[in-house]
Design a protein around this motif. Structure first.
Motif, short mmCIF file in Angstrom:
data_model
loop_
_atom_site.label_atom_id
_atom_site.label_comp_id
_atom_site.label_asym_id
_atom_site.label_seq_id
_atom_site.Cartn_x
_atom_site.Cartn_y
_atom_site.Cartn_z
N SER A 231 1.14 -1.32 0.08
CA SER A 231 -0.02 0.12 -0.06
C SER A 231 0.64 1.36 -0.49
O SER A 231 0.78 2.02 -0.55
CB SER A 231 -1.08 0.13 1.16
N LYS A 232 2.05 0.95 0.98
CA LYS A 232 2.65 2.18 0.75
C LYS A 232 3.16 2.88 -0.01
O LYS A 232 3.52 3.60 -0.95
CB LYS A 232 4.07 1.94 2.12
N LEU A 233 4.36 1.77 -1.24
CA LEU A 233 4.66 1.44 -2.37
C LEU A 233 3.76 2.31 -3.86
O LEU A 233 5.05 3.10 -4.63
CB LEU A 233 5.87 0.01 -2.86
N SER A 256 -11.09 7.45 -3.79
CA SER A 256 -11.42 9.39 -3.14
C SER A 256 -10.30 10.23 -2.83
O SER A 256 -9.09 9.33 -2.39
CB SER A 256 -12.47 9.15 -1.62
N PRO A 257 -10.23 11.46 -2.59
CA PRO A 257 -8.97 11.90 -2.56
C PRO A 257 -9.40 11.46 -0.80
O PRO A 257 -7.94 12.27 0.20
CB PRO A 257 -9.37 13.08 -2.79
N GLN A 258 -9.88 11.92 -0.03
CA GLN A 258 -10.70 11.66 1.45
C GLN A 258 -9.35 10.35 1.49
O GLN A 258 -8.62 10.35 2.71
CB GLN A 258 -11.51 11.91 1.68
N ALA A 259 -9.59 9.74 1.03
CA ALA A 259 -9.27 8.08 1.11
C ALA A 259 -7.46 8.35 0.79
O ALA A 259 -6.54 7.54 2.13
CB ALA A 259 -9.70 6.94 0.48
N ARG A 263 -4.22 7.18 3.85
CA ARG A 263 -3.54 7.05 3.89
C ARG A 263 -2.05 7.52 3.71
O ARG A 263 -1.46 6.98 4.64
CB ARG A 263 -3.52 5.99 2.41
N LEU A 264 -2.35 8.77 3.24
CA LEU A 264 -0.84 9.55 3.45
C LEU A 264 -0.39 9.55 4.82
O LEU A 264 0.51 9.74 5.43
CB LEU A 264 -1.06 10.64 3.04
N LYS A 265 -1.46 9.84 5.28
CA LYS A 265 -1.61 10.21 7.08
C LYS A 265 -1.11 8.86 8.01
O LYS A 265 0.02 9.29 9.10
CB LYS A 265 -2.99 10.96 7.72
N ASN A 266 -1.77 7.30 7.39
CA ASN A 266 -0.98 6.63 8.16
C ASN A 266 -0.13 6.43 7.64
O ASN A 266 0.97 5.31 8.75
CB ASN A 266 -2.14 5.31 7.85
#
Length: 269
Positions: A231-233, A256-259, A263-266
Motif C-alpha cells: 500500500s505504501k509503495l 477518493s482524495p479523502q481515502a 493513507r498518506l497520514k497513516n
C-alpha cells in the motif's frame, strides 16, 4: 543544408511501385498513357537540398530496390528515359517501424537496412520522455490558438502532471489532438482540464487489463511483501507520478482524495 535549400517531403506509405517511381523520379513525355509532357520527380525538386521520405518502413520490396540503387549509385532514371540523372540532394528517411524485425520477416531488404543505418537518430516515444510534455503543450497551445484565431489560453499548473500519468499510445500526435480539441471549446480564462480528463479516462477504460495482464503488473519474489508495504509503495508511486498532486494521485489509485489523504497520514505514523 542552409535555410534557403529546398526541403521536399514525401509520405511513401501505401504507394504502389509504379506510383512510387513516378513520384520520386518523375517521367518523360510519352512514358505511359496520359504522360503528355515531362514531369520532374521529387528528387529533382530537392536538388541542392533535402528529400525527406516518411514512413519508409511501408515501402514494397520492389520500391526498396529502386531506393537502394538511388542511395548506392547516386543516380536514377525517370520513367520512360534510358539516360541516368545524378542525385545532388541529401536523403533523409523516417519510420515508426522496427526495421530489424521487418528484415527478419523478409519484409525489408537487409542491404537497404544497413545502407540507411549509416547515420541514425532514435527518437523515443513521448511516454519515455515526459519532460517534453510542458514545452510541447505550450507549442500546441500557441498553434491551436493561432489556427482558431483565439487568444492563447493559460494552462492550469495541474495539467502537465495529469498528462504525465498517461502513456500516449498515439505519441505526440495524440497530445496535439488533445490540445487542439481543448482550445476549440475554450471560451475564456484558464484552460479547462475537463476535456483532457474525459479523453484520458476513456482511454483507460478502453485499455482495461484482463485478469492475465493484471498478474503481469506486479512481479513477486519468493518473500511476499505485507499489505501495508504494498500500500505504501503504491501510494508513493502514485504521488510521484502525479507530482504530489493528491487529486490526480487518487485518480490513478482508483480511490477518493479523502481515502488517499487518510493513507498518506497513516504512512507518516
Amino acid at each position: 543544408s542552409n535555410s534557403e535549400s529546398p526541403w521536399v517531403a514525401v509520405n511513401v506509405a501505401g504507394l504502389e511501385d509504379t506510383v512510387f517511381s513516378d513520384t520520386l523520379f518523375g517521367h518523360t513525355k510519352g512514358a505511359f498513357t496520359g504522360a503528355e509532357q515531362d514531369r520532374p520527380g521529387m528528387i529533382e525538386q530537392a536538388q541542392g537540398g533535402i528529400l525527406f521520405l516518411d514512413e519508409i518502413g511501408d515501402l514494397t520490396i520492389a520500391s526498396q530496390i529502386k531506393l537502394l540503387r538511388l542511395l548506392q549509385e547516386g543516380e536514377y532514371y525517370p520513367l520512360g528515359s534510358d539516360k541516368p540523372r545524378k542525385v545532388k540532394a541529401r536523403i533523409l528517411v523516417a519510420t515508426n517501424h522496427d526495421l530489424q524485425a521487418k528484415e527478419q520477416k523478409g519484409e525489408f531488404r537487409r542491404d537497404l537496412l544497413y545502407r540507411l543505418w549509416a547515420h541514425r537518430v532514435i527518437i523515443p516515444p513521448l511516454r519515455e520522455r515526459k519532460e517534453d510534455l510542458a514545452p510541447l503543450l505550450n507549442l500546441f497551445l500557441a498553434q491551436a490558438a493561432k489556427s482558431q484565431k483565439k487568444i492563447c489560453p493559460t494552462p492550469p499548473p495541474e495539467l502537465v502532471p495529469l498528462l504525465a500519468t498517461h502513456n500516449f499510445p498515439g505519441n505526440v500526435r495524440e497530445l496535439r489532438a488533445l490540445v487542439f480539441n481543448a482550445v476549440s471549446i475554450h471560451q475564456r480564462g484558464v484552460l479547462s482540464m475537463s476535456s483532457f480528463r474525459e479523453a484520458l479516462s476513456a482511454n483507460r477504460t478502453l485499455n482495461t487489463y484482463s485478469e492475465n495482464q493484471n498478474k503481469e503488473l506486479v512481479l513477486f519474489k519468493n518473500e511476499l511483501p505485507t499489505l501495508k508495504q504494498v500500500s505504501k509503495l503504491l501510494v508513493d508511486e502514485a504521488m510521484e507520478r502525479a507530482q504530489k498532486n493528491q487529486t490526480l494521485a487518487a485518480q490513478l489509485l482508483g480511490i477518493s482524495p479523502q481515502a488517499l489523504s487518510k493513507r498518506l497520514k497513516n504512512n507518516k505514523d
